[in-house]
Design a protein around this motif. Sequence first.
Motif, PDB file in Angstrom:
ATOM      1  N   GLU A  63     -14.913  39.257 -13.098  1.00 11.67           N
ATOM      2  CA  GLU A  63     -14.433  40.422 -12.357  1.00 11.67           C
ATOM      3  C   GLU A  63     -13.615  40.022 -11.138  1.00 11.67           C
ATOM      4  O   GLU A  63     -12.627  40.659 -10.802  1.00 11.67           O
ATOM      5  CB  GLU A  63     -15.618  41.291 -11.939  1.00 11.67           C
ATOM      6  CG  GLU A  63     -16.468  41.807 -13.091  1.00 11.67           C
ATOM      7  CD  GLU A  63     -15.751  42.855 -13.939  1.00 11.67           C
ATOM      8  OE1 GLU A  63     -14.689  43.361 -13.511  1.00 11.67           O
ATOM      9  OE2 GLU A  63     -16.238  43.171 -15.041  1.00 11.67           O
ATOM     10  N   SER A  64     -14.042  38.972 -10.456  1.00 12.05           N
ATOM     11  CA  SER A  64     -13.356  38.471  -9.265  1.00 12.05           C
ATOM     12  C   SER A  64     -13.572  36.960  -9.239  1.00 12.05           C
ATOM     13  O   SER A  64     -14.604  36.489  -8.785  1.00 12.05           O
ATOM     14  CB  SER A  64     -13.937  39.135  -8.016  1.00 12.05           C
ATOM     15  OG  SER A  64     -13.329  38.631  -6.844  1.00 12.05           O
ATOM     16  N   ALA A  65     -12.594  36.237  -9.746  1.00 18.71           N
ATOM     17  CA  ALA A  65     -12.778  34.801  -9.976  1.00 18.71           C
ATOM     18  C   ALA A  65     -13.040  34.032  -8.679  1.00 18.71           C
ATOM     19  O   ALA A  65     -12.443  34.329  -7.625  1.00 18.71           O
ATOM     20  CB  ALA A  65     -11.555  34.235 -10.680  1.00 18.71           C
ATOM     21  N   THR A  66     -13.910  33.052  -8.768  1.00 21.90           N
ATOM     22  CA  THR A  66     -14.198  32.158  -7.650  1.00 21.90           C
ATOM     23  C   THR A  66     -13.954  30.721  -8.086  1.00 21.90           C
ATOM     24  O   THR A  66     -13.938  30.416  -9.286  1.00 21.90           O
ATOM     25  CB  THR A  66     -15.647  32.299  -7.174  1.00 21.90           C
ATOM     26  OG1 THR A  66     -16.518  31.795  -8.198  1.00 21.90           O
ATOM     27  CG2 THR A  66     -15.999  33.749  -6.870  1.00 21.90           C
ATOM     28  N   SER A  67     -13.814  29.825  -7.128  1.00 18.42           N
ATOM     29  CA  SER A  67     -13.524  28.418  -7.442  1.00 18.42           C
ATOM     30  C   SER A  67     -14.662  27.782  -8.244  1.00 18.42           C
ATOM     31  O   SER A  67     -14.436  26.867  -9.037  1.00 18.42           O
ATOM     32  CB  SER A  67     -13.265  27.622  -6.180  1.00 18.42           C
ATOM     33  OG  SER A  67     -14.374  27.701  -5.307  1.00 18.42           O
ATOM     34  N   SER A  68     -15.883  28.286  -8.065  1.00 21.08           N
ATOM     35  CA  SER A  68     -17.028  27.739  -8.805  1.00 21.08           C
ATOM     36  C   SER A  68     -16.969  28.093 -10.289  1.00 21.08           C
ATOM     37  O   SER A  68     -17.745  27.553 -11.084  1.00 21.08           O
ATOM     38  CB  SER A  68     -18.338  28.238  -8.212  1.00 21.08           C
ATOM     39  OG  SER A  68     -18.457  29.637  -8.366  1.00 21.08           O
ATOM     40  N   GLN A  69     -16.072  28.989 -10.661  1.00 21.00           N
ATOM     41  CA  GLN A  69     -15.905  29.350 -12.058  1.00 21.00           C
ATOM     42  C   GLN A  69     -14.800  28.542 -12.746  1.00 21.00           C
ATOM     43  O   GLN A  69     -14.516  28.764 -13.925  1.00 21.00           O
ATOM     44  CB  GLN A  69     -15.641  30.852 -12.195  1.00 21.00           C
ATOM     45  CG  GLN A  69     -16.843  31.689 -11.768  1.00 21.00           C
ATOM     46  CD  GLN A  69     -16.582  33.179 -11.788  1.00 21.00           C
ATOM     47  OE1 GLN A  69     -15.563  33.656 -11.267  1.00 21.00           O
ATOM     48  NE2 GLN A  69     -17.500  33.934 -12.386  1.00 21.00           N
ATOM     49  N   THR A  70     -14.224  27.598 -12.028  1.00 27.10           N
ATOM     50  CA  THR A  70     -13.330  26.624 -12.652  1.00 27.10           C
ATOM     51  C   THR A  70     -14.149  25.818 -13.650  1.00 27.10           C
ATOM     52  O   THR A  70     -15.154  25.193 -13.269  1.00 27.10           O
ATOM     53  CB  THR A  70     -12.703  25.697 -11.605  1.00 27.10           C
ATOM     54  OG1 THR A  70     -11.812  26.452 -10.793  1.00 27.10           O
ATOM     55  CG2 THR A  70     -11.964  24.549 -12.262  1.00 27.10           C
TER      56      THR A  70
END
Lengths: 113, 113
Positions: B79-86
């Motif tokens: 929904e709202s990408a974060t760097s931890s989702q790399t």
Amino acid sequence: GNSVTQMEGPVTLSEEAFLTINCTYTATGYPSLFWYVQYPGEGLQLLLKATKADDKGSNKGFEATYRKETTSFHLEKGSVQVSDSAVYFCALSDRQGAQKLVFGQGTRLTINP
Amino acid sequence: DAGITQSPRHKVTETGTPVTLRCHQTENHRYMYWYRQDPGHGLRLIHYSYGVKDTDKGEVSDGYSVSRSKTEDFLLTLESATSSQTSVYFCAISETGDSYEQYFGPGTRLTVT
């Protein structure tokens, strides 16, 4: 919860050497056990599986035996080839409905000619 | 090879933007899964589906949602990408649960800057 622990990598061997990659697990009940292999740039492929204690899975010269008493499922091959270079993952499934796999961290294997 | 495709194969996006990854199968398998692969963690289950409109959470579901409106398609949304989702995201399918093989797609490499 369920967990899988694999031996630390990377592992580097010469062609025709004997391979062992250790895998131990923690699980409630009687899980199914798997080894998956990932070649560079690809998804995972099932290498072998065992669904009950003392079962031996085998494929492409690789073998692993489901040892309930030691909660282990070590992967072995008698004579490795350069083409076996890949990342190997041990995994378990708790056999509760959907097959929710729990993976080990993976072991990178490199075989030198 | 099992008919599984993932799109896109590579994506770079900025923190805070929504992202949807698609998994498409031609095997008519009941179960579909989304995993993420990170160094030192192996693969971890995000969400899975056991039928059209039937989904459930996996081990690392926070920040992700899924939808399955047709047997052949399973969408993963950040929904709202974060760097931890790399990470590298893999879709998998299986005909049924328990000891049956899971077939993996080729993966999507997502970078969140």
